[in-house]
Structures are given as structure tokens and as C-alpha cells.
Design an enzyme around this catalytic site. Structure first.
Site, PDB file in Angstrom:
ATOM      1  N   LEU A  77       1.071  -1.389  -0.058  1.00  0.00           N
ATOM      2  CA  LEU A  77       0.151   0.154  -0.081  1.00  0.00           C
ATOM      3  C   LEU A  77       0.939   1.241   0.326  1.00  0.00           C
ATOM      4  O   LEU A  77      -0.094   2.518   0.115  1.00  0.00           O
ATOM      5  CB  LEU A  77      -0.829   0.346   1.212  1.00  0.00           C
ATOM      6  CG  LEU A  77      -1.927  -1.085   1.470  1.00  0.00           C
ATOM      7  CD1 LEU A  77      -2.581  -0.762   2.883  1.00  0.00           C
ATOM      8  CD2 LEU A  77      -2.707  -1.509   0.302  1.00  0.00           C
ATOM      9  N   SER A 121      -5.057   1.422  -8.941  1.00  0.00           N
ATOM     10  CA  SER A 121      -6.301   2.438  -9.037  1.00  0.00           C
ATOM     11  C   SER A 121      -7.304   2.140 -10.403  1.00  0.00           C
ATOM     12  O   SER A 121      -6.882   2.685 -11.482  1.00  0.00           O
ATOM     13  CB  SER A 121      -6.233   4.009  -9.060  1.00  0.00           C
ATOM     14  OG  SER A 121      -7.114   4.527  -9.356  1.00  0.00           O
ATOM     15  N   TYR A 146      -1.534  10.359 -12.382  1.00  0.00           N
ATOM     16  CA  TYR A 146      -1.471   8.902 -10.970  1.00  0.00           C
ATOM     17  C   TYR A 146      -1.582   7.881 -11.728  1.00  0.00           C
ATOM     18  O   TYR A 146      -1.140   6.696 -11.269  1.00  0.00           O
ATOM     19  CB  TYR A 146      -2.573   9.704 -10.317  1.00  0.00           C
ATOM     20  CG  TYR A 146      -2.552   9.124  -9.338  1.00  0.00           C
ATOM     21  CD1 TYR A 146      -2.299   8.927  -7.422  1.00  0.00           C
ATOM     22  CD2 TYR A 146      -4.580   7.794  -8.813  1.00  0.00           C
ATOM     23  CE1 TYR A 146      -2.285   8.260  -6.712  1.00  0.00           C
ATOM     24  CE2 TYR A 146      -4.168   6.917  -7.995  1.00  0.00           C
ATOM     25  CZ  TYR A 146      -3.076   7.426  -6.363  1.00  0.00           C
ATOM     26  OH  TYR A 146      -3.916   6.415  -5.254  1.00  0.00           O
ATOM     27  N   LYS A 150       0.176   4.782 -11.374  1.00  0.00           N
ATOM     28  CA  LYS A 150      -0.336   2.887 -11.137  1.00  0.00           C
ATOM     29  C   LYS A 150       0.046   2.004 -11.976  1.00  0.00           C
ATOM     30  O   LYS A 150       0.223   0.777 -11.870  1.00  0.00           O
ATOM     31  CB  LYS A 150      -1.642   3.336 -10.967  1.00  0.00           C
ATOM     32  CG  LYS A 150      -1.734   4.317  -9.578  1.00  0.00           C
ATOM     33  CD  LYS A 150      -1.658   3.247  -8.338  1.00  0.00           C
ATOM     34  CE  LYS A 150      -1.666   4.297  -6.891  1.00  0.00           C
ATOM     35  NZ  LYS A 150      -1.515   3.228  -5.665  1.00  0.00           N
TER      36      LYS A 150
END
Length: 316
Positions: A77, A121, A146, A150
Site C-alpha cells: 500500500l 487504482s 497518477y 499506477k
């Protein structure tokens, strides 16, 4: 479908002190796993179950290598910057998170980790959808830094699975919400809306409020992560969402109904990095894991609102 038990299994949770990490650690301890948390100090230490803890950063190779010793299952995470920061400085986000993620995978190989679970995501890697709900086979054309980052980490996870035999599962998660999510971090619209309403301030929405998102209660997310650790099937990338879309206006109305009031809404210009709609098809994970969301939307909102009220507005 996952079978077996995590009882006695050595599990390393990277980013254990965060919102999702806390709930995952609680679920793992309840399942009887031997849990080792790694990362920055927990935001809410009083809620963290008894476990082994190592304080460290994502780029601390020596500390990570030591934490990985003896770990059978690793949940990653870390590298969880927020979309706004990644878009503001993509180069910094790329160098800090992608490079560290690749090094982590190399360290997992050296430590002979048995299983690697990565939370990606689901809201950003697909970009503007061509079909709704979005299946895993949908093209990945992210329109934000972002989402690109990912997706790059996903690709490296798959590469290490192919070249080095690291068994891995990537979960493309929807927007999580629930207790212990800070309303002030800049990520987590449900928590932010609740705190804004409790403070008596007007809600600010990007665009016209018709942007649609998929929301998943964090306890259901943690349950799916445990299933992923036990999963031995052929799928490596699975959507993890409710399969239900809710507009921002719907979410504001639901929050107001939960709190028993209404308030002003201020509409701001839309953002280029926001896709108009994102709802994940969860057919695959239902079939492969036997998983399904258990928390009802209204009940999850109530739990979240009660926690935020008690934590940030105790005098109310």
C-alpha cells in the site's frame, strides 16, 4: 475461489499506518495471521491491533529488506501519493514511487516472498470509459499522471511474475470510504464531504456534480485483500468495486440525509484529469474470489459519519 486460511501466515503490510492499511491489519489479525506493519507511524495508533512494527520509508532499501525477511505474503500500500500531487509534479512522483516499487519487487524476489498483493487504482487506470461498467479487458488509457504511474507499477508486477515466478494479484480498487479516513488529506471525497457539512461550511464540487464514481466500503476492500492472499487461480488483475455508480450530487444528498440536514453547494470549474464516469465491473472478482460487497451504502455512510463526528467534532 480462495481456500485455506491465513492463520499463522507471516504477512507484511507496507503502508500499514494508513487508512486502508489499518483496516487490513485489523482483518489479518482477526484471521490469525502473524502481521508485520511497515511505514510511517499510524495516524490512529489506538485502533491498530497488536502486531510487529517497523518505521521506515518506501525508499529505505535496507529497512525494507530487513522487514521482508521471513515474509510469506506482502501487501503493498506504499507509493500512495494522491492524484493532485502526482499531477502537479509527475517527475517527482515517478522517481519516488515507480523506482521504489521496482526495487521492492526485486527485494521480494530475493526474500522468496510467496505472494504479492498490490492495490492499484480502478478509478484512474482506464481513463475515459468506452463501456460502463468497466471490465478488466477495457483499454488502459489513463488521463492523469497518477493513473499512468499506477499502471506502470502494475506492469512491473506482471513482469516479475513472468520472469521470476512471483505470484501476484493486482486489485484495481474503487474509491474506498469508511472510519479512520482523514477528511483533510485531499483524497477521499466521502470523508471530506461529511466533515465539511459537520463544520457548517458549503460543499465545493468540481464541475456540475454529475461526475459518477464507484464507492467501496473499506471493510469490504480489506476482505478482498485477504481473499487475494489465498487466491491460487489464473487471474492476476481484478477490479475491486461495488459495481454501482453514484454522481457527486447523489453523494452529497446521501451525506445530507445521513446527517439530517442540508447546506450550500458551490460549483467550481471541472478538472481535465477527471473522467466523467467510472464504475467498475466486479463480475470477475465475484466469480474468482466468491467475494461481494457486504456493507450497504447507507450503513457505511452512517459508520463513517459517526466516526468523523466523534473524532473531529466531539463537542457537537
Amino acid at each position: 475461489m480462495p481456500s485455506g486460511s491465513l492463520a499463522g501466515t507471516s504477512c507484511l503490510v507496507l503502508g500499514a499506518g494508513g487508512f486502508i492499511g489499518l483496516h487490513l491489519c485489523q482483518a489479518l489479525v482477526a484471521a490469525g495471521a502473524r502481521v508485520h506493519g511497515y511505514g510511517r507511524a499510524p495516524a490512529f495508533p489506538e485502533a491498530m491491533p497488536p502486531l510487529r512494527w517497523t518505521s521506515g520509508e518506501f525508499d529505505d532499501t535496507e529497512a525494507l529488506a530487513e522487514a521482508l525477511r521471513g515474509a510469506e505474503v506482502v501487501f503493498n500500500l506504499l507509493g500512495g501519493s494522491i492524484p493532485a500531487l502526482a499531477n502537479r509534479d509527475p517527475q517527482a512522483d515517478l522517481s519516488s514511487n515507480l523506482v521504489a516499487s521496482v526495487r521492492l519487487l526485486e527485494l521480494c524476489g530475493e526474500a522468496e516472498v510467496r505472494k504479492f498483493v498490490f492495490i492499484s487504482s480502478g478509478g484512474t487506470v482506464y481513463g475515459v470509459p468506452r463501456v460502463i461498467p468497466i471490465p478488466e479487458t477495457h483499454p488502459t488509457d489513463p488521463i492523469s499522471a497518477y493513473g499512468i504511474h499506477k499502471l506502470m507499477v502494475e506492469k512491473y508486477v506482471g513482469l516479475h511474475a513472468q520472469l521470476n515466478g512471483l505470484r501476484s494479484v493486482v486489485l484495481r480498487a474503487a474509491n474506498p470510504f469508511g472510519p479512520y479516513q482523514s477528511p483533510h488529506r485531499g483524497q477521499g471525497i466521502v470523508a471530506a464531504l461529511i466533515a465539511t457539512r459537520l463544520a457548517g461550511r458549503p460543499v465545493r464540487i468540481w464541475g456540475d456534480g454529475r461526475v459518477v464514481r464507484d464507492f467501496l466500503y473499506v471493510g469490504d476492500l480489506a476482505e478482498a485483500m485477504l481473499d487475494a492472499a489465498l487466491y491460487e487461480g489464473p487471474e492476476q488483475v481484478l477490479n475491486l468495486g461495488s459495481g454501482v455508480g453514484r454522481s457527486m450530487l447523489d453523494v452529497v444528498a446521501a451525506v445530507d440525509a445521513t446527517l439530517g440536514g442540508t447546506g450550500e453547494i458551490i460549483f467550481q470549474p471541472g478538472r481535465n484529469a477527471d473522467v466523467p464516469v467510472n464504475v467498475l465491473d466486479n463480475t470477475l472478482i465475484r466469480r474468482e474470489f466468491g467475494w461481494k460487497p457486504r456493507m450497504e451504502w447507507e450503513a457505511g455512510l452512517r459508520l463513517t459519519a459517526d466516526w468523523i463526528a466523534a473524532t473531529y467534532f466531539p463537542a457537537r
